[in-house]
Motif scaffolding. Sequence first.
Motif, PDB file in Angstrom:
ATOM      1  N   ARG A 151       0.848  -1.190   0.000  1.00 53.40           N
ATOM      2  CA  ARG A 151       0.000   0.000   0.000  1.00 53.40           C
ATOM      3  C   ARG A 151       0.882   1.238   0.000  1.00 53.40           C
ATOM      4  NH1 ARG A 151      -2.598  -3.912   2.727  1.00 53.40           N
ATOM      5  NH2 ARG A 151      -4.800  -4.236   2.168  1.00 53.40           N
ATOM      6  N   THR A 152       0.541   2.190  -0.859  1.00 50.68           N
ATOM      7  CA  THR A 152       1.250   3.455  -0.962  1.00 50.68           C
ATOM      8  C   THR A 152       0.218   4.578  -0.913  1.00 50.68           C
ATOM      9  OG1 THR A 152       1.115   3.716  -3.361  1.00 50.68           O
ATOM     10  CG2 THR A 152       2.857   2.278  -2.538  1.00 50.68           C
ATOM     11  N   GLY A 162      -2.305   4.170  -3.634  1.00 50.46           N
ATOM     12  CA  GLY A 162      -3.140   2.982  -3.754  1.00 50.46           C
ATOM     13  C   GLY A 162      -2.381   1.745  -3.326  1.00 50.46           C
ATOM     14  N   GLU A 163      -2.598   0.646  -4.025  1.00 48.66           N
ATOM     15  CA  GLU A 163      -1.897  -0.584  -3.701  1.00 48.66           C
ATOM     16  C   GLU A 163      -1.631  -1.389  -4.947  1.00 48.66           C
ATOM     17  OE1 GLU A 163      -5.582  -3.540  -2.477  1.00 48.66           O
ATOM     18  OE2 GLU A 163      -4.626  -2.374  -0.880  1.00 48.66           O
ATOM     19  N   HIS A 164      -0.716  -2.353  -4.839  1.00 53.78           N
ATOM     20  CA  HIS A 164      -0.358  -3.253  -5.919  1.00 53.78           C
ATOM     21  C   HIS A 164       0.320  -4.463  -5.282  1.00 53.78           C
ATOM     22  CE1 HIS A 164       3.293  -0.949  -5.124  1.00 53.78           C
ATOM     23  NE2 HIS A 164       3.970  -1.985  -5.592  1.00 53.78           N
ATOM     24  N   GLU A 186      -4.203   0.208 -10.338  1.00 53.19           N
ATOM     25  CA  GLU A 186      -3.055   0.090  -9.440  1.00 53.19           C
ATOM     26  C   GLU A 186      -1.770   0.644 -10.030  1.00 53.19           C
ATOM     27  OE1 GLU A 186      -4.429  -3.742  -6.773  1.00 53.19           O
ATOM     28  OE2 GLU A 186      -2.699  -3.943  -8.102  1.00 53.19           O
ATOM     29  N   SER A 208       0.315   3.387  -7.983  1.00 54.15           N
ATOM     30  CA  SER A 208       1.007   2.814  -6.827  1.00 54.15           C
ATOM     31  C   SER A 208       2.242   2.044  -7.267  1.00 54.15           C
ATOM     32  CB  SER A 208       0.058   1.892  -6.059  1.00 54.15           C
ATOM     33  OG  SER A 208       0.704   1.300  -4.962  1.00 54.15           O
TER      34      SER A 208
END
Length: 411
Positions: A49-50, A53-55, A143, A146
Amino acid sequence: MLRRRIARIDRKWTRDGVGSAVEHTPARPRDLRPARYFVEELMSGQVVRTPCGEHFETEKLFERHRRHGSMDISNLHDLPADLLDSLSAGAIASSHPTKWAFLDTETTGLAGGTGTYAFLIGVGNIEPAGFPLRQFLMRDYGEEPSLLRRLSEHLAQFDVLITYNGKTYDQPLLETRFRMARARHPFERMEHLDLLFGARRLWKLRLESCRLVELENQILGVERQGDLPGEIIPYYYFEYLRTQQAFKLVPVFHHNAIDILSLACLTAIVPFAFRAPEETAFRHGADMIGVARWACKAGRHEEALRLLRRGVDLGLPDDLLFRTLWDIGVMEKRLGRLDAALAVFTDLAASRNAYRLRAIRELAIYYERRERNYPKALETTRSALALEDSPELRRREQRLQERVARVKLSS
Protein backbone atom coordinates in the motif's frame (compact mmCIF):
# COMPACT_ATOMS: atom_id res chain seq x y z
CA MET A 1 -57.35 -30.10 16.83
CA LEU A 2 -55.56 -30.63 13.51
CA ARG A 3 -52.97 -27.96 14.32
CA ARG A 4 -52.16 -29.56 17.72
CA ARG A 5 -51.82 -32.98 16.09
CA ILE A 6 -49.40 -31.65 13.41
CA ALA A 7 -47.36 -29.93 16.14
CA ARG A 8 -47.01 -33.20 18.08
CA ILE A 9 -45.81 -35.05 14.95
CA ASP A 10 -43.32 -32.25 14.23
CA ARG A 11 -41.93 -32.37 17.77
CA LYS A 12 -41.53 -36.15 17.51
CA TRP A 13 -39.42 -36.05 14.32
CA THR A 14 -37.30 -33.11 15.32
CA ARG A 15 -35.79 -34.68 18.46
CA ASP A 16 -32.67 -36.87 18.59
CA GLY A 17 -32.41 -40.30 20.04
CA VAL A 18 -31.53 -39.02 23.55
CA GLY A 19 -34.39 -36.66 23.63
CA SER A 20 -32.51 -33.38 22.94
CA ALA A 21 -33.68 -31.08 20.21
CA VAL A 22 -31.73 -31.09 16.94
CA GLU A 23 -30.46 -27.69 15.86
CA HIS A 24 -31.21 -26.95 12.23
CA THR A 25 -28.35 -25.37 10.20
CA PRO A 26 -29.41 -23.66 7.01
CA ALA A 27 -27.76 -25.24 3.95
CA ARG A 28 -25.14 -23.18 2.12
CA PRO A 29 -25.92 -22.39 -1.49
CA ARG A 30 -23.55 -24.15 -3.90
CA ASP A 31 -20.98 -21.91 -5.59
CA LEU A 32 -21.12 -22.95 -9.21
CA ARG A 33 -18.56 -20.33 -10.34
CA PRO A 34 -15.06 -21.53 -11.40
CA ALA A 35 -12.45 -21.55 -8.63
CA ARG A 36 -10.66 -18.19 -8.49
CA TYR A 37 -7.36 -17.40 -6.88
CA PHE A 38 -6.03 -13.93 -6.23
CA VAL A 39 -2.34 -13.57 -6.99
CA GLU A 40 -1.49 -12.69 -3.38
CA GLU A 41 -2.99 -16.02 -2.27
CA LEU A 42 -1.23 -18.09 -4.91
CA MET A 43 2.28 -16.60 -4.95
CA SER A 44 4.71 -15.61 -2.24
CA GLY A 45 4.74 -11.85 -1.96
CA GLN A 46 2.62 -9.11 -0.51
CA VAL A 47 0.13 -6.42 -1.34
CA VAL A 48 1.94 -3.11 -0.95
CA ARG A 49 0.00 0.00 0.00
CA THR A 50 1.25 3.46 -0.96
CA PRO A 51 -0.31 6.96 -0.89
CA CYS A 52 -1.32 6.23 -4.50
CA GLY A 53 -3.14 2.98 -3.75
CA GLU A 54 -1.90 -0.58 -3.70
CA HIS A 55 -0.36 -3.25 -5.92
CA PHE A 56 1.38 -6.61 -5.60
CA GLU A 57 5.11 -7.28 -5.22
CA THR A 58 7.13 -10.46 -5.04
CA GLU A 59 10.86 -10.98 -4.58
CA LYS A 60 13.14 -13.96 -5.12
CA LEU A 61 16.86 -14.55 -4.83
CA PHE A 62 19.03 -16.44 -7.28
CA GLU A 63 21.72 -17.52 -4.84
CA ARG A 64 25.39 -16.91 -5.63
CA HIS A 65 26.22 -20.63 -5.70
CA ARG A 66 23.80 -21.25 -8.56
CA ARG A 67 24.58 -21.25 -12.27
CA HIS A 68 22.62 -19.89 -15.19
CA GLY A 69 23.79 -21.92 -18.14
CA SER A 70 27.55 -21.45 -18.37
CA MET A 71 27.62 -18.47 -15.99
CA ASP A 72 28.25 -18.64 -12.26
CA ILE A 73 26.01 -16.11 -10.54
CA SER A 74 28.81 -15.47 -8.05
CA ASN A 75 30.86 -13.97 -10.91
CA LEU A 76 28.49 -11.01 -11.19
CA HIS A 77 29.59 -9.39 -7.94
CA ASP A 78 33.26 -9.51 -9.00
CA LEU A 79 32.81 -7.60 -12.26
CA PRO A 80 35.14 -4.57 -12.55
CA ALA A 81 33.73 -1.10 -11.93
CA ASP A 82 35.02 0.16 -15.30
CA LEU A 83 33.49 -2.71 -17.27
CA LEU A 84 30.85 -0.55 -18.99
CA ASP A 85 33.20 2.31 -19.89
CA SER A 86 34.09 1.34 -23.47
CA LEU A 87 30.68 -0.04 -24.42
CA SER A 88 28.97 3.12 -23.16
CA ALA A 89 31.51 5.38 -24.94
CA GLY A 90 32.66 6.75 -21.60
CA ALA A 91 29.20 7.59 -20.26
CA ILE A 92 29.60 5.00 -17.49
CA ALA A 93 33.28 5.39 -16.67
CA SER A 94 33.11 3.73 -13.27
CA SER A 95 30.23 2.19 -11.37
CA HIS A 96 30.25 -0.78 -9.01
CA PRO A 97 28.02 -3.67 -10.15
CA THR A 98 25.89 -3.33 -7.00
CA LYS A 99 24.73 0.01 -8.43
CA TRP A 100 23.36 -1.53 -11.61
CA ALA A 101 19.62 -2.20 -12.04
CA PHE A 102 18.55 -4.75 -14.68
CA LEU A 103 15.03 -3.96 -15.86
CA ASP A 104 12.50 -5.64 -18.11
CA THR A 105 8.77 -5.10 -18.59
CA GLU A 106 5.81 -7.22 -19.63
CA THR A 107 3.20 -5.11 -21.35
CA THR A 108 -0.33 -5.17 -22.68
CA GLY A 109 0.93 -4.76 -26.24
CA LEU A 110 4.05 -4.43 -28.33
CA ALA A 111 3.09 -1.33 -30.32
CA GLY A 112 3.65 1.19 -27.53
CA GLY A 113 1.67 4.40 -27.19
CA THR A 114 -0.49 5.78 -24.40
CA GLY A 115 -2.81 2.76 -24.47
CA THR A 116 -0.03 0.30 -23.65
CA TYR A 117 0.56 -0.51 -19.97
CA ALA A 118 3.54 -2.17 -18.29
CA PHE A 119 1.54 -4.52 -16.09
CA LEU A 120 4.60 -6.37 -14.73
CA ILE A 121 8.00 -4.75 -14.13
CA GLY A 122 10.98 -6.75 -12.97
CA VAL A 123 14.16 -5.24 -11.52
CA GLY A 124 17.19 -7.37 -10.67
CA ASN A 125 20.43 -6.27 -9.03
CA ILE A 126 23.73 -7.70 -7.87
CA GLU A 127 24.51 -8.36 -4.22
CA PRO A 128 27.13 -10.46 -2.39
CA ALA A 129 24.40 -13.02 -1.64
CA GLY A 130 23.51 -13.42 -5.30
CA PHE A 131 21.00 -11.85 -7.69
CA PRO A 132 17.76 -10.64 -6.03
CA LEU A 133 14.83 -9.91 -8.30
CA ARG A 134 11.81 -7.80 -7.38
CA GLN A 135 8.69 -7.87 -9.55
CA PHE A 136 5.92 -5.25 -9.43
CA LEU A 137 2.44 -6.26 -10.64
CA MET A 138 -0.64 -4.15 -11.16
CA ARG A 139 -3.59 -6.46 -10.53
CA ASP A 140 -5.84 -4.00 -12.33
CA TYR A 141 -5.32 -0.79 -14.28
CA GLY A 142 -6.18 1.33 -11.26
CA GLU A 143 -3.05 0.09 -9.44
CA GLU A 144 -0.62 1.65 -11.91
CA PRO A 145 0.10 4.87 -9.91
CA SER A 146 1.01 2.81 -6.83
CA LEU A 147 3.24 0.50 -8.84
CA LEU A 148 5.07 3.39 -10.50
CA ARG A 149 5.64 5.13 -7.18
CA ARG A 150 7.26 2.03 -5.67
CA LEU A 151 9.30 1.41 -8.81
CA SER A 152 10.71 4.94 -8.58
CA GLU A 153 11.55 4.44 -4.90
CA HIS A 154 13.25 1.13 -5.61
CA LEU A 155 15.36 2.51 -8.48
CA ALA A 156 16.59 5.39 -6.30
CA GLN A 157 19.34 3.16 -4.89
CA PHE A 158 20.90 2.49 -8.32
CA ASP A 159 23.00 4.64 -10.68
CA VAL A 160 22.91 2.58 -13.89
CA LEU A 161 19.93 1.13 -15.76
CA ILE A 162 20.68 -1.91 -17.95
CA THR A 163 18.07 -3.20 -20.40
CA TYR A 164 17.78 -5.15 -23.63
CA ASN A 165 16.13 -2.99 -26.28
CA GLY A 166 15.13 -0.72 -23.43
CA LYS A 167 16.20 2.54 -25.05
CA THR A 168 13.78 1.88 -27.87
CA TYR A 169 10.94 0.29 -25.92
CA ASP A 170 10.98 -0.15 -22.12
CA GLN A 171 12.22 3.27 -21.00
CA PRO A 172 10.09 5.35 -23.42
CA LEU A 173 7.04 3.27 -22.46
CA LEU A 174 7.64 3.78 -18.74
CA GLU A 175 8.28 7.49 -19.22
CA THR A 176 4.91 7.70 -20.95
CA ARG A 177 3.23 5.83 -18.08
CA PHE A 178 4.79 8.19 -15.51
CA ARG A 179 3.55 11.19 -17.49
CA MET A 180 0.06 9.71 -17.71
CA ALA A 181 0.14 9.25 -13.93
CA ARG A 182 1.36 12.85 -13.54
CA ALA A 183 4.50 11.66 -11.79
CA ARG A 184 8.18 12.34 -12.44
CA HIS A 185 10.06 9.38 -13.87
CA PRO A 186 13.34 8.24 -12.24
CA PHE A 187 15.42 7.82 -15.40
CA GLU A 188 16.83 11.33 -15.80
CA ARG A 189 19.55 10.79 -13.20
CA MET A 190 20.43 7.22 -14.32
CA GLU A 191 22.89 6.29 -17.04
CA HIS A 192 21.26 3.80 -19.39
CA LEU A 193 23.12 0.96 -21.10
CA ASP A 194 21.08 -0.92 -23.69
CA LEU A 195 22.93 -4.20 -24.12
CA LEU A 196 21.19 -4.93 -27.42
CA PHE A 197 23.52 -2.66 -29.38
CA GLY A 198 26.69 -4.27 -28.08
CA ALA A 199 25.28 -7.76 -28.52
CA ARG A 200 24.34 -7.05 -32.12
CA ARG A 201 27.75 -5.61 -32.84
CA LEU A 202 29.40 -8.67 -31.35
CA TRP A 203 27.26 -11.52 -32.68
CA LYS A 204 25.16 -10.41 -35.65
CA LEU A 205 27.74 -11.71 -38.16
CA ARG A 206 27.53 -15.22 -36.72
CA LEU A 207 24.02 -15.66 -35.35
CA GLU A 208 20.80 -15.45 -37.32
CA SER A 209 19.03 -13.61 -34.50
CA CYS A 210 20.17 -11.46 -31.58
CA ARG A 211 16.92 -11.76 -29.65
CA LEU A 212 17.58 -12.17 -25.95
CA VAL A 213 16.18 -15.71 -25.84
CA GLU A 214 18.45 -16.71 -28.77
CA LEU A 215 21.58 -15.33 -27.09
CA GLU A 216 20.54 -17.01 -23.86
CA ASN A 217 20.54 -20.31 -25.72
CA GLN A 218 23.50 -19.83 -28.06
CA ILE A 219 25.86 -17.97 -25.72
CA LEU A 220 24.84 -19.03 -22.19
CA GLY A 221 23.64 -22.51 -23.12
CA VAL A 222 20.27 -22.09 -21.38
CA GLU A 223 17.36 -24.13 -22.74
CA ARG A 224 14.02 -22.85 -21.47
CA GLN A 225 11.36 -25.43 -20.73
CA GLY A 226 7.69 -24.55 -21.16
CA ASP A 227 8.36 -20.85 -21.63
CA LEU A 228 5.74 -18.48 -22.99
CA PRO A 229 6.45 -16.75 -26.30
CA GLY A 230 6.63 -13.03 -25.59
CA GLU A 231 3.94 -12.17 -28.13
CA ILE A 232 1.20 -14.08 -26.29
CA ILE A 233 1.95 -12.69 -22.82
CA PRO A 234 -0.56 -9.79 -23.19
CA TYR A 235 -3.36 -12.30 -23.77
CA TYR A 236 -2.48 -14.12 -20.54
CA TYR A 237 -2.81 -10.85 -18.66
CA PHE A 238 -6.15 -10.02 -20.29
CA GLU A 239 -7.41 -13.49 -19.38
CA TYR A 240 -6.28 -12.91 -15.80
CA LEU A 241 -8.17 -9.60 -15.69
CA ARG A 242 -11.28 -11.33 -16.99
CA THR A 243 -11.21 -14.37 -14.70
CA GLN A 244 -8.99 -13.33 -11.77
CA GLN A 245 -7.41 -16.78 -12.05
CA ALA A 246 -3.91 -15.89 -10.95
CA PHE A 247 -2.32 -19.17 -12.00
CA LYS A 248 -2.40 -17.77 -15.53
CA LEU A 249 0.23 -15.21 -14.47
CA VAL A 250 2.72 -17.72 -13.02
CA PRO A 251 4.47 -18.42 -16.37
CA VAL A 252 4.55 -14.66 -17.05
CA PHE A 253 6.42 -14.04 -13.80
CA HIS A 254 8.83 -16.85 -14.69
CA HIS A 255 9.42 -15.53 -18.22
CA ASN A 256 10.18 -12.05 -16.88
CA ALA A 257 12.55 -13.41 -14.21
CA ILE A 258 14.59 -15.51 -16.65
CA ASP A 259 14.83 -12.61 -19.12
CA ILE A 260 16.34 -10.41 -16.41
CA LEU A 261 18.74 -13.07 -15.13
CA SER A 262 19.94 -13.74 -18.68
CA LEU A 263 20.40 -10.01 -19.23
CA ALA A 264 22.63 -9.82 -16.15
CA CYS A 265 24.71 -12.82 -17.22
CA LEU A 266 25.18 -11.46 -20.75
CA THR A 267 26.31 -8.17 -19.20
CA ALA A 268 29.17 -10.19 -17.71
CA ILE A 269 30.18 -11.23 -21.25
CA VAL A 270 29.43 -8.55 -23.85
CA PRO A 271 31.25 -5.51 -22.36
CA PHE A 272 34.49 -7.46 -21.86
CA ALA A 273 34.81 -7.86 -25.63
CA PHE A 274 34.76 -4.06 -26.01
CA ARG A 275 36.75 -3.24 -22.88
CA ALA A 276 39.86 -5.20 -23.92
CA PRO A 277 39.19 -6.86 -27.30
CA GLU A 278 42.80 -7.87 -27.92
CA GLU A 279 42.86 -9.72 -24.60
CA THR A 280 39.53 -11.46 -25.15
CA ALA A 281 39.72 -15.15 -25.99
CA PHE A 282 37.42 -15.12 -29.02
CA ARG A 283 36.52 -18.56 -30.31
CA HIS A 284 34.82 -17.35 -33.50
CA GLY A 285 36.42 -15.10 -36.08
CA ALA A 286 33.07 -13.50 -36.89
CA ASP A 287 32.72 -12.20 -33.32
CA MET A 288 36.13 -10.58 -33.56
CA ILE A 289 35.19 -8.92 -36.86
CA GLY A 290 32.13 -7.40 -35.18
CA VAL A 291 34.28 -5.82 -32.46
CA ALA A 292 36.84 -4.71 -35.05
CA ARG A 293 34.17 -2.81 -36.98
CA TRP A 294 33.13 -1.12 -33.73
CA ALA A 295 36.75 -0.12 -33.06
CA CYS A 296 37.06 1.25 -36.58
CA LYS A 297 33.88 3.30 -36.18
CA ALA A 298 35.34 4.66 -32.93
CA GLY A 299 38.43 5.82 -34.84
CA ARG A 300 40.74 3.16 -33.37
CA HIS A 301 42.05 2.09 -36.78
CA GLU A 302 45.28 0.37 -35.76
CA GLU A 303 43.45 -1.73 -33.20
CA ALA A 304 40.71 -2.48 -35.73
CA LEU A 305 43.27 -3.70 -38.27
CA ARG A 306 44.85 -6.06 -35.76
CA LEU A 307 41.44 -7.46 -34.85
CA LEU A 308 40.44 -7.89 -38.50
CA ARG A 309 43.60 -9.85 -39.23
CA ARG A 310 43.08 -12.02 -36.12
CA GLY A 311 39.54 -12.68 -37.27
CA VAL A 312 40.85 -13.88 -40.63
CA ASP A 313 43.32 -16.16 -38.85
CA LEU A 314 40.54 -17.68 -36.72
CA GLY A 315 38.57 -18.54 -39.82
CA LEU A 316 35.58 -16.92 -41.53
CA PRO A 317 32.83 -17.94 -43.93
CA ASP A 318 33.75 -17.10 -47.53
CA ASP A 319 31.49 -14.07 -47.92
CA LEU A 320 32.67 -12.54 -44.65
CA LEU A 321 36.28 -13.41 -45.43
CA PHE A 322 36.28 -11.49 -48.72
CA ARG A 323 34.46 -8.53 -47.15
CA THR A 324 37.02 -8.47 -44.33
CA LEU A 325 39.97 -8.62 -46.73
CA TRP A 326 38.48 -5.70 -48.63
CA ASP A 327 38.10 -3.72 -45.39
CA ILE A 328 41.72 -4.48 -44.47
CA GLY A 329 42.95 -3.29 -47.86
CA VAL A 330 40.96 -0.05 -47.70
CA MET A 331 42.16 0.70 -44.15
CA GLU A 332 45.79 0.00 -45.03
CA LYS A 333 45.46 2.36 -47.98
CA ARG A 334 43.94 5.12 -45.83
CA LEU A 335 46.78 4.74 -43.34
CA GLY A 336 49.30 5.19 -46.16
CA ARG A 337 50.63 1.64 -46.10
CA LEU A 338 50.32 1.05 -49.81
CA ASP A 339 52.46 -2.08 -49.97
CA ALA A 340 50.20 -3.82 -47.44
CA ALA A 341 47.10 -2.65 -49.30
CA LEU A 342 48.56 -3.83 -52.62
CA ALA A 343 49.13 -7.32 -51.22
CA VAL A 344 45.51 -7.58 -50.07
CA PHE A 345 44.05 -6.25 -53.32
CA THR A 346 46.23 -8.68 -55.29
CA ASP A 347 44.86 -11.60 -53.28
CA LEU A 348 41.28 -10.43 -53.86
CA ALA A 349 41.90 -9.96 -57.59
CA ALA A 350 43.19 -13.50 -57.95
CA SER A 351 39.97 -15.33 -57.10
CA ARG A 352 36.28 -15.10 -57.91
CA ASN A 353 34.48 -13.09 -55.22
CA ALA A 354 32.18 -10.10 -54.76
CA TYR A 355 35.11 -7.69 -54.30
CA ARG A 356 37.28 -8.87 -57.19
CA LEU A 357 36.32 -6.09 -59.58
CA ARG A 358 36.89 -3.37 -56.98
CA ALA A 359 40.27 -4.87 -56.10
CA ILE A 360 41.33 -4.89 -59.77
CA ARG A 361 40.33 -1.24 -60.09
CA GLU A 362 42.41 -0.38 -57.03
CA LEU A 363 45.38 -2.19 -58.60
CA ALA A 364 44.94 -0.27 -61.86
CA ILE A 365 44.88 3.03 -59.98
CA TYR A 366 48.01 2.04 -58.03
CA TYR A 367 50.01 1.06 -61.15
CA GLU A 368 48.96 4.22 -62.98
CA ARG A 369 49.39 6.82 -60.25
CA ARG A 370 52.03 5.38 -57.94
CA GLU A 371 54.32 3.29 -60.12
CA ARG A 372 53.63 5.10 -63.40
CA ASN A 373 53.59 1.65 -64.92
CA TYR A 374 51.11 2.39 -67.69
CA PRO A 375 51.38 -0.95 -69.52
CA LYS A 376 50.65 -2.81 -66.25
CA ALA A 377 47.80 -0.40 -65.46
CA LEU A 378 46.37 -0.96 -68.97
CA GLU A 379 46.60 -4.72 -68.61
CA THR A 380 44.84 -4.55 -65.23
CA THR A 381 42.11 -2.26 -66.59
CA ARG A 382 41.41 -4.72 -69.40
CA SER A 383 41.09 -7.47 -66.79
CA ALA A 384 38.45 -5.34 -65.10
CA LEU A 385 36.68 -4.78 -68.44
CA ALA A 386 36.49 -8.54 -68.89
CA LEU A 387 34.43 -8.66 -65.72
CA GLU A 388 32.31 -5.54 -66.32
CA ASP A 389 32.14 -3.22 -69.30
CA SER A 390 31.52 0.32 -68.09
CA PRO A 391 32.04 3.84 -69.52
CA GLU A 392 34.43 4.69 -66.67
CA LEU A 393 36.66 1.70 -67.45
CA ARG A 394 36.51 2.43 -71.17
CA ARG A 395 37.70 6.01 -70.55
CA ARG A 396 40.53 4.72 -68.38
CA GLU A 397 41.51 2.19 -71.04
CA GLN A 398 41.58 4.94 -73.68
CA ARG A 399 43.66 7.24 -71.47
CA LEU A 400 46.17 4.51 -70.67
CA GLN A 401 46.47 3.48 -74.32
CA GLU A 402 47.40 7.06 -75.18
CA ARG A 403 49.98 7.22 -72.38
CA VAL A 404 51.52 3.93 -73.40
CA ALA A 405 51.77 5.23 -76.99
CA ARG A 406 53.42 8.48 -75.86
CA VAL A 407 55.96 6.56 -73.77
CA LYS A 408 56.85 4.43 -76.79
CA LEU A 409 57.27 7.49 -79.02
CA SER A 410 59.44 9.27 -76.51
CA SER A 411 61.70 6.25 -76.15
